[in-house]
Scaffold this motif. Sequence first.
Motif, short mmCIF file in Angstrom:
data_model
loop_
_atom_site.label_atom_id
_atom_site.label_comp_id
_atom_site.label_asym_id
_atom_site.label_seq_id
_atom_site.Cartn_x
_atom_site.Cartn_y
_atom_site.Cartn_z
N SER A 160 0.89 -1.23 -0.12
CA SER A 160 0.08 -0.07 -0.10
C SER A 160 0.86 1.42 -0.06
CB SER A 160 -0.88 -0.13 1.29
OG SER A 160 -0.20 -0.41 2.46
N THR A 161 1.50 1.66 1.11
CA THR A 161 2.23 2.87 1.29
C THR A 161 3.37 2.66 0.35
OG1 THR A 161 1.67 2.82 3.44
CG2 THR A 161 3.46 4.35 2.86
N GLY A 162 4.10 1.48 0.29
CA GLY A 162 5.35 1.54 -0.55
C GLY A 162 5.19 1.65 -1.92
N ILE A 163 4.03 0.92 -2.59
CA ILE A 163 3.88 0.96 -3.99
C ILE A 163 3.25 2.15 -4.65
CG2 ILE A 163 2.24 0.23 -5.84
CD1 ILE A 163 4.56 -1.93 -5.03
N ARG A 164 2.48 2.93 -3.65
CA ARG A 164 1.80 4.18 -3.97
C ARG A 164 2.96 5.19 -3.70
NH1 ARG A 164 -1.48 4.13 -0.29
NH2 ARG A 164 -0.95 5.74 1.29
N PHE A 165 4.07 5.34 -2.88
CA PHE A 165 4.84 6.13 -2.99
C PHE A 165 5.96 5.99 -4.09
CE2 PHE A 165 9.40 8.17 -1.52
CZ PHE A 165 8.93 9.34 -1.42
N LEU A 166 6.16 4.54 -4.62
CA LEU A 166 7.01 4.42 -5.57
C LEU A 166 6.34 4.95 -7.00
CD1 LEU A 166 9.53 2.81 -6.09
CD2 LEU A 166 8.29 0.97 -6.69
N TYR A 168 4.27 7.70 -6.84
CA TYR A 168 4.73 9.08 -6.81
C TYR A 168 5.86 9.30 -7.59
CZ TYR A 168 6.46 13.33 -4.68
OH TYR A 168 6.66 14.58 -4.25
N LEU A 169 6.84 8.76 -7.03
CA LEU A 169 8.28 8.93 -7.82
C LEU A 169 8.24 8.87 -9.04
CD1 LEU A 169 10.41 7.22 -4.77
CD2 LEU A 169 9.98 9.75 -5.21
N GLU A 170 7.44 7.75 -9.92
CA GLU A 170 7.71 7.66 -11.19
C GLU A 170 6.77 8.55 -11.78
OE1 GLU A 170 5.74 3.73 -11.08
OE2 GLU A 170 7.56 2.68 -10.93
N ALA A 171 5.85 9.06 -11.34
CA ALA A 171 4.92 10.37 -11.78
C ALA A 171 5.62 11.62 -11.80
CB ALA A 171 3.52 10.29 -10.97
N ASN A 172 6.60 11.79 -10.91
CA ASN A 172 7.28 12.88 -11.13
C ASN A 172 8.75 12.64 -11.46
OD1 ASN A 172 5.97 15.16 -9.13
ND2 ASN A 172 5.55 13.18 -8.20
N ASP A 173 9.13 11.86 -12.35
CA ASP A 173 10.43 11.58 -13.23
C ASP A 173 11.36 11.18 -12.12
OD1 ASP A 173 11.58 11.06 -15.66
OD2 ASP A 173 12.16 13.19 -15.66
N LEU A 174 11.35 10.64 -11.03
CA LEU A 174 12.38 10.42 -10.17
C LEU A 174 12.88 8.98 -10.00
CD1 LEU A 174 10.92 12.68 -7.36
CD2 LEU A 174 12.76 13.19 -8.80
N THR A 175 12.55 8.27 -11.10
CA THR A 175 13.01 6.79 -11.33
C THR A 175 14.48 6.71 -11.14
OG1 THR A 175 13.08 6.57 -13.62
CG2 THR A 175 10.95 6.06 -12.44
N GLU A 176 15.36 7.71 -11.43
CA GLU A 176 16.84 7.70 -11.34
C GLU A 176 17.26 8.18 -10.02
OE1 GLU A 176 18.74 6.15 -13.67
OE2 GLU A 176 16.82 5.60 -14.42
#
Length: 376
Positions: A160-166, A168-176
Amino acid sequence: MNDNRRIYLAKVKMLIVNFLLLALIVVLAACDSSSVSKTANKSGQPIKDTTVMTQASSHIYLYGEIHAEAKIMDKEFELWSDYYQNEGMRHLFVEHPYYTAEYLNLWMQADNDDILEAIYKDWEGTAAHTPHTKTFFKKIKKECPETIFHGTDVGHQYASTGIRFLSYLEANDLTESEQYTLTAEAIQQGRLYYSKEDDVYRENKMTENFIREFEKLDGESIMGIYGVAHTGLDGMDYHTQSVPSMANQLQEHYGDSLSSEDLSWVFRDIEPLRVDYITLRGKKYEAAYFGKQDLTGFKDYAYREFWRLEGAYEDLKDLTLTENVLPYNNYPMLIEIGQAFEIKYTKVDNSIEIEHHLSTGKVWEGMDSTQQIIVE
């Protein structure tokens, strides 16, 4: 193993940098000189390290809690507020996963409580899901607004929290980003932990994650809030007693730069509910009554009740002691050496068992404990 020990064991038995910098950290962690790798290896066993690594004049102040107890959380806020206001500290380490702390840091900058409410909903079914938990965090946001949370536990609520924060990071182009890498790592830690319920793995990962977060801070002091099972400087992991506790491992790593205090006394600093009279061996004693403790789910017991027998210790201290012990943290009140107690167990069939204990200074598995006596 006696019934008290079964009951006891059952009862007590839950910034962004670039990718190249993260890669450098990983490479360093793989080296023999790495402080993290010498604390816990991939097999889950701590590796002894006689080298004490300190952070200049920084200090680690650990506090052990009974989770979700309002009085203890009030004391924790009081302590953090003092460090924040008077010592200039800003970094608060908590027994939550990395991504939960990062979400809380986003919430600290938000003009609403949507993030906190979402995290709180994810906590449903855990000790953290109490209104006072939200109050605690809201007080920090209001009175200590520059607080930065650091989560060092394995990935609880990873789905829940973990996947949702992941996401969020993907949506904000923070995968690197380091945030993305450490979030994915915490999620994997959670999956591994829950797949095996491996408490040794968890204790060692909590230590490894703590060191990683602390050593980012370049000499700043921090406060940490964790369950008492993780904060004993001489303790072992609670469930298996096979590896040193997190605080024990950290002490080996940081030496005198770390201190730890058990705050469970705050919860037990209470007055008796009433005073009764109990007669033992022909003598009547005032008996301070401290209430009823629910034992539902622990073997065939329903509840137990506690009395402190005033002035009885000297009369009873020469009676035969048994190997049946009850750690202080099972009692609802504070215990001092030289006291006598009556404990009445009521079973689900309404039958009664009565035990008498003395606080003699007995230590059982690293914990101060009372010891049963035989009263004819």
